[in-house]
Design an enzyme around this catalytic site. Structure first.
Site, short mmCIF file in Angstrom:
data_model
loop_
_atom_site.label_atom_id
_atom_site.label_comp_id
_atom_site.label_asym_id
_atom_site.label_seq_id
_atom_site.Cartn_x
_atom_site.Cartn_y
_atom_site.Cartn_z
N LYS A 111 60.11 76.42 63.39
CA LYS A 111 59.07 77.43 63.99
C LYS A 111 57.54 77.41 63.90
O LYS A 111 56.69 77.64 64.67
CB LYS A 111 59.81 78.99 63.78
CG LYS A 111 61.09 79.24 64.19
CD LYS A 111 61.17 79.41 65.75
CE LYS A 111 62.51 79.25 66.55
NZ LYS A 111 62.52 79.38 67.69
N TYR A 136 64.96 75.83 59.67
CA TYR A 136 64.84 76.84 60.82
C TYR A 136 63.24 77.15 60.77
O TYR A 136 62.55 77.16 61.84
CB TYR A 136 65.85 77.89 60.94
CG TYR A 136 65.48 78.93 61.87
CD1 TYR A 136 65.43 78.54 63.08
CD2 TYR A 136 65.34 80.39 61.59
CE1 TYR A 136 65.12 79.81 63.96
CE2 TYR A 136 65.04 81.16 62.37
CZ TYR A 136 64.85 80.83 63.64
OH TYR A 136 64.56 81.86 64.61
N SER A 195 59.54 83.20 65.06
CA SER A 195 60.50 84.04 64.05
C SER A 195 59.65 84.60 62.71
O SER A 195 58.87 83.73 62.34
CB SER A 195 61.56 83.21 63.70
OG SER A 195 62.26 83.87 62.54
#
Ligand SMILES: NC(=O)c1ccc[n+]([C@@H]2O[C@H](COP(=O)([O-])OP(=O)(O)OC[C@H]3O[C@@H](n4cnc5c(N)ncnc54)[C@H](O)[C@@H]3O)[C@@H](O)[C@H]2O)c1
Length: 169
Positions: free
Chosen positions: A147, A143, A119
């Site tokens: 990643k 988040y 991402s």
């Protein structure tokens, strides 16, 4: 020549289902593995569908035994920034720990090709735009950190195994 089987993990989700569609259009035999926690069976446009969890070694072993998978595309993750701040462990469990399980199962099955849906969240607040690939990574939420952690893991594993991978940001 017959094209190789591709396993799309998370193929019942938003991006994964479009990937399945593209692969089918390009005549690849596709197997989708999805636990349907956030996806929909009806979104998967074709190929084989297996309801299972990438965090469950038995589900993965069964898929790798049943189909001659040559490459794995990984789109199965939790991906909501706000939720990741509120429930970081759920994000580390699904996005990091379950990816470890997936990579272990691939190693056991002798599958060496891996595409990871990372991402742009790995970059954090951009110092300049457009963001180039060599921009420093400084995620600002769990988040993005999950990643980046997987990206680091892939780099480490690829140093000492046959793993051949790329990360899509
Ligand atoms: N949507 C975006 O704009 C965007 C942007 C950048 C990166 N991404 C990344 O792309 C990937 C796909 O995102 P999306 O928007 O399609 O999300 P999504 O929630 O629509 O799809 C994820 C799919 O994975 C499945 N899944 C989740 N955990 C699983 C598990 N443990 N085992 C099996 N299946 C599981 C869900 O049921 C769902 O079908 C994610 O890795 C996300 O971080 C998405």
């Amino acid at each position: 020549m017959t094209k190789p089987h591709i396993l799309v993990v998370g193929g019942a989700g938003y991006i994964g289902s479009h990937m399945v569609l593209d692969l089918l259009r390009a005549d690849y035999p596709v197997v989708t593995l999805d636990n349907l926690s956030r996806g929909h069976r009806s979104l998967t446009p074709g190929g084989e569908f297996v309801a299972g969890d990438m965090g469950n070694p038995a589900d993965l072993e069964s898929v790798f035994q049943q189909y001659p998978i040559k490459a794995v595309m990984h789109f199965a993750a939790h991906s909501q920034v706000g939720e990741s701040v509120e429930q970081p462990l759920m994000y580390y469990r699904n996005n990091v720990a379950n990816t470890v399980t997936l990579l272990e199962a691939m190693q056991q099955a002798g599958v060496h090709h891996f595409i990871f849906s990372s991402s742009a969240a790995v970059y954090g607040e951009p110092e300049k735009t457009p963001i180039t690939e060599d921009h420093p990574c400084a995620p600002t939420n769990p988040y993005g950190t999950t990643k980046l952690t997987v990206e680091h893991m892939l780099q480490d594993v690829s140093q000492v195994t046959d793993l051949n991978y790329c990360s899509l940001r």
